[in-house]
Design an enzyme around this catalytic site. Structure first.
Site, PDB file in Angstrom:
ATOM      1  N   SER A 189       0.951  -1.200  -0.084  1.00 27.03           N
ATOM      2  CA  SER A 189      -0.172  -0.058  -0.094  1.00 27.03           C
ATOM      3  C   SER A 189       0.846   1.246   0.100  1.00 27.03           C
ATOM      4  CB  SER A 189      -0.959  -0.185   1.398  1.00 27.03           C
ATOM      5  OG  SER A 189      -0.164  -0.039   2.324  1.00 27.03           O
TER       6      SER A 189
ATOM      7  N   ASP B 161       6.328  -3.151  -1.138  1.00 28.34           N
ATOM      8  CA  ASP B 161       5.367  -2.487  -0.341  1.00 28.34           C
ATOM      9  C   ASP B 161       6.060  -1.050  -0.263  1.00 28.34           C
ATOM     10  OD1 ASP B 161       3.371  -1.823   1.227  1.00 28.34           O
ATOM     11  OD2 ASP B 161       3.620  -3.514   2.555  1.00 28.34           O
ATOM     12  N   GLY B 162       5.345  -0.118   0.520  1.00 26.01           N
ATOM     13  CA  GLY B 162       5.597   1.248   1.124  1.00 26.01           C
ATOM     14  C   GLY B 162       6.115   0.958   2.448  1.00 26.01           C
TER      15      GLY B 162
ATOM     16  N   GLU C  91       0.502  -6.766   6.085  1.00 21.35           N
ATOM     17  CA  GLU C  91       1.745  -6.296   5.257  1.00 21.35           C
ATOM     18  C   GLU C  91       2.855  -7.365   5.698  1.00 21.35           C
ATOM     19  OE1 GLU C  91       0.757  -1.705   4.377  1.00 21.35           O
ATOM     20  OE2 GLU C  91       1.790  -2.433   6.223  1.00 21.35           O
TER      21      GLU C  91
END
Length: 255
Positions: free
Chosen positions: A39, A95-96, A117
């Protein structure tokens, strides 16, 4: 916003896109068929680049989301949607992050998705972080003011909050409240989130801090990702990209 401000914003967005594109080019290979999608604003460009790899390349792939945003990105891009229940081993997850230190330890969970995550990061053979320059620091606790996100079952939140304040040295730990809704943020798993700020000294051994918090009864997951990322790609203010790898090497990609 002034013209110069708009130009600066455009340059930062361009560097975020270049960071995402470079990460995909270097880590999403033709042989990779199971891919985790995280995300954050930079991940939009990750999906964009994956789509650019072509219909044939993506026809045989399955994409696993970390949350609602990434699920929507996958569906709207016309990519094959899967779940970690079906695919417990992932080739690569991108991912961030909310903050990354010099050893690639990360704080994640600003979007309250850090449980899923972390599952996708641990399931991946290769875990890659893509973010902007504001997330790049020497030590955790420097740039990300809210603190470490801690997912906790509602029944235990008051006790965990007290322990974090009195025993763990986080006097400003708070229950995360919803912005446009009365009451606390509720995760996709039906839990609450506590944000616990710590002094940078606490992050000298982030893995130890993670283990200690995780042992508190009622804690489901902690937004510290230690020793997991293989590389981090940062979009810089000047349009360039900084790549930091787990072996300590750093390279620069020009705009």
């Amino acid at each position: 916003m002034s013209d110069s401000g708009l130009a600066a914003l455009s340059l930062i967005e361009s560097s975020k896109r270049l960071a995402a594109y470079t990460a995909v080019d270097q880590h999403v290979k033709p042989e990779h068929t199971i891919i985790g999608i995280g995300s954050g604003s930079t991940v939009v460009y990750v999906v964009e680049r994956i789509v650019q790899q072509g219909v044939e390349a993506n026809k045989k792939r399955v994409f696993i989301p970390t949350g609602f945003q990434s699920k929507q990105l996958i569906v709207e891009a016309g990519l094959n949607l899967g779940d970690v229940d079906e695919y417990p081993t992932i080739d690569v997850t991108i991912d961030g992050a909310d903050e990354v230190d010099k050893n690639l330890n990360c704080i994640k969970g600003g979007g309250a998705c850090h449980l899923r995550e972390k599952v996708l990061a641990e399931a991946a053979k290769t875990f890659i972080v893509v973010a902007d320059f504001r997330k790049n620091g020497e030590s955790l606790g420097t740039n990300w003011a809210p603190g470490v996100p801690i997912e906790v079952v509602p029944f235990a939140y008051a006790r965990v909050l007290r322990q974090l304040k009195e025993t763990f040295g986080s006097p400003n730990a708070t229950l995360r409240m919803a912005v446009k809704k009365a009451g606390p943020v509720v995760t996709d798993n039906g839990n609450f989130v506590i944000d616990a700020p710590f002094d940078t000294e606490k992050f000298q051994d982030s893995a130890k801090l993670l283990a200690q918090i995780k042992l508190l009864t009622g804690v489901v997951e902690v937004g510290l990702f230690c020793g997991m990322a293989k590389a981090a790609y940062f979009g810089n203010q000047d349009g360039t990209v900084t790549i930091r790898r787990e072996d300590g090497t750093t390279t620069q990609v020009n705009a």
